[in-house]
Write a protein that holds these residues in place. Sequence first.
Motif, short mmCIF file in Angstrom:
data_model
loop_
_atom_site.label_atom_id
_atom_site.label_comp_id
_atom_site.label_asym_id
_atom_site.label_seq_id
_atom_site.Cartn_x
_atom_site.Cartn_y
_atom_site.Cartn_z
N ALA A 114 -52.34 -39.22 36.12
CA ALA A 114 -50.91 -39.29 35.82
C ALA A 114 -50.47 -40.75 35.72
O ALA A 114 -50.95 -41.62 36.46
N ILE A 128 -48.08 -33.38 40.79
CA ILE A 128 -48.19 -33.86 39.41
C ILE A 128 -49.67 -33.96 39.09
O ILE A 128 -50.38 -34.83 39.61
N VAL A 132 -50.26 -36.37 32.66
CA VAL A 132 -48.80 -36.42 32.77
C VAL A 132 -48.34 -37.88 32.67
O VAL A 132 -48.92 -38.76 33.31
N ILE A 146 -45.55 -30.38 38.07
CA ILE A 146 -45.70 -30.83 36.69
C ILE A 146 -47.19 -30.81 36.36
O ILE A 146 -48.00 -31.45 37.04
N LYS A 149 -50.68 -31.41 29.79
CA LYS A 149 -50.35 -32.51 28.89
C LYS A 149 -48.84 -32.58 28.75
O LYS A 149 -48.25 -31.97 27.86
N THR A 150 -48.23 -33.33 29.64
CA THR A 150 -46.77 -33.37 29.70
C THR A 150 -46.28 -34.81 29.66
O THR A 150 -46.75 -35.64 30.44
N THR A 151 -45.35 -35.08 28.77
CA THR A 151 -44.71 -36.39 28.68
C THR A 151 -43.24 -36.23 29.01
O THR A 151 -42.54 -35.41 28.40
N GLY A 165 -44.87 -27.18 32.66
CA GLY A 165 -46.26 -27.11 32.25
C GLY A 165 -47.01 -25.90 32.74
O GLY A 165 -48.24 -25.84 32.61
N SER A 186 -49.04 -28.72 24.66
CA SER A 186 -48.43 -29.83 25.40
C SER A 186 -46.92 -29.65 25.49
O SER A 186 -46.33 -28.79 24.84
#
Length: 298
Positions: A114, A128, A132, A146, A149-151, A165, A186
């Motif tokens: 992350a 997390i 991320v 979280i 693949k999270t932005t 997510g 994502s």
Amino acid sequence: MFRSKENHLYSSEIAHYLGLDIAGKNVPVNFPCHFKTMKENGFTFIPPTEVEEVKKLKNVLLFCPEDYDISINSDVAFIPCANPKIAFYRIVNEFFIEQLPHSIANSAKIAETAQIGINVNVGEHAVIIGDVTVGNNTFIGNNVTILGKTTIGSGCVIKDNAVIGSEGFSFLEVENELMHVPQIGSIKIGNDVWIGSGSSIERPSLGITVLENGAKIDDLAQVGHEVRIGANTQVAAGTVFSGRVTVGKDCFIGVNVSVRPDVSIGDNVLVGIGSVVTKDLPGDAVYAGVPARPFSKK
């Protein structure tokens, strides 16, 4: 996040900050309050229909409509303006709240993969995990999860117990059995996005789930896989977006609205409380009912 604080300003200073004129007494003010619980040295905004109660007040500041009869009480300060509520909250935000210091709780679990920005708060027992990325000045509350693949952009607020997510709900019937479709897509969350307590933002099987800049999601909402929520759209509590829904910008989706899969909602749409959206809704209109029908043009 923030907490309230007292301050000590004169009504004339507040008017000067807003570029407005003051009428009546130059009252010192120390705290914001509700009109129905006004105390001396407080300030608030009033609707045009409030007259008799205003006559009883003393040593307070009132933001009022431009055409309000300010002659009814000489013991208070009036600041006439186009939108009293907005003027009031501008002053509250600027002078009567303070941001809490951001920190990363010892009990939070953050994977090495992350990437966490500057001045990010991560609450107690938050998790997390995955690829991320979290932008600067974002607040992540307690027990938030979280994944994947999270932005997440800058200046976001993710309240307690939200899940971002989690796998979308997707199964295929194969030989009289249900086969789970792996969700390996994502999530992209823009800047200044608000996600309420207990809300869930699901990742899709192959595509992307998107919350654009300024989107606001209330508590206990469900944003399904491959949903796109437009910029500055507000989604009230309990709303459920099924998979692949698209919502335009500057919309307001009321409490407990349900939206079926693959539906598109245009820009500048208001959907009333408890509505069920079963087909596309063109922009610049108000809809309500089960199923949702046109109510009026905006």
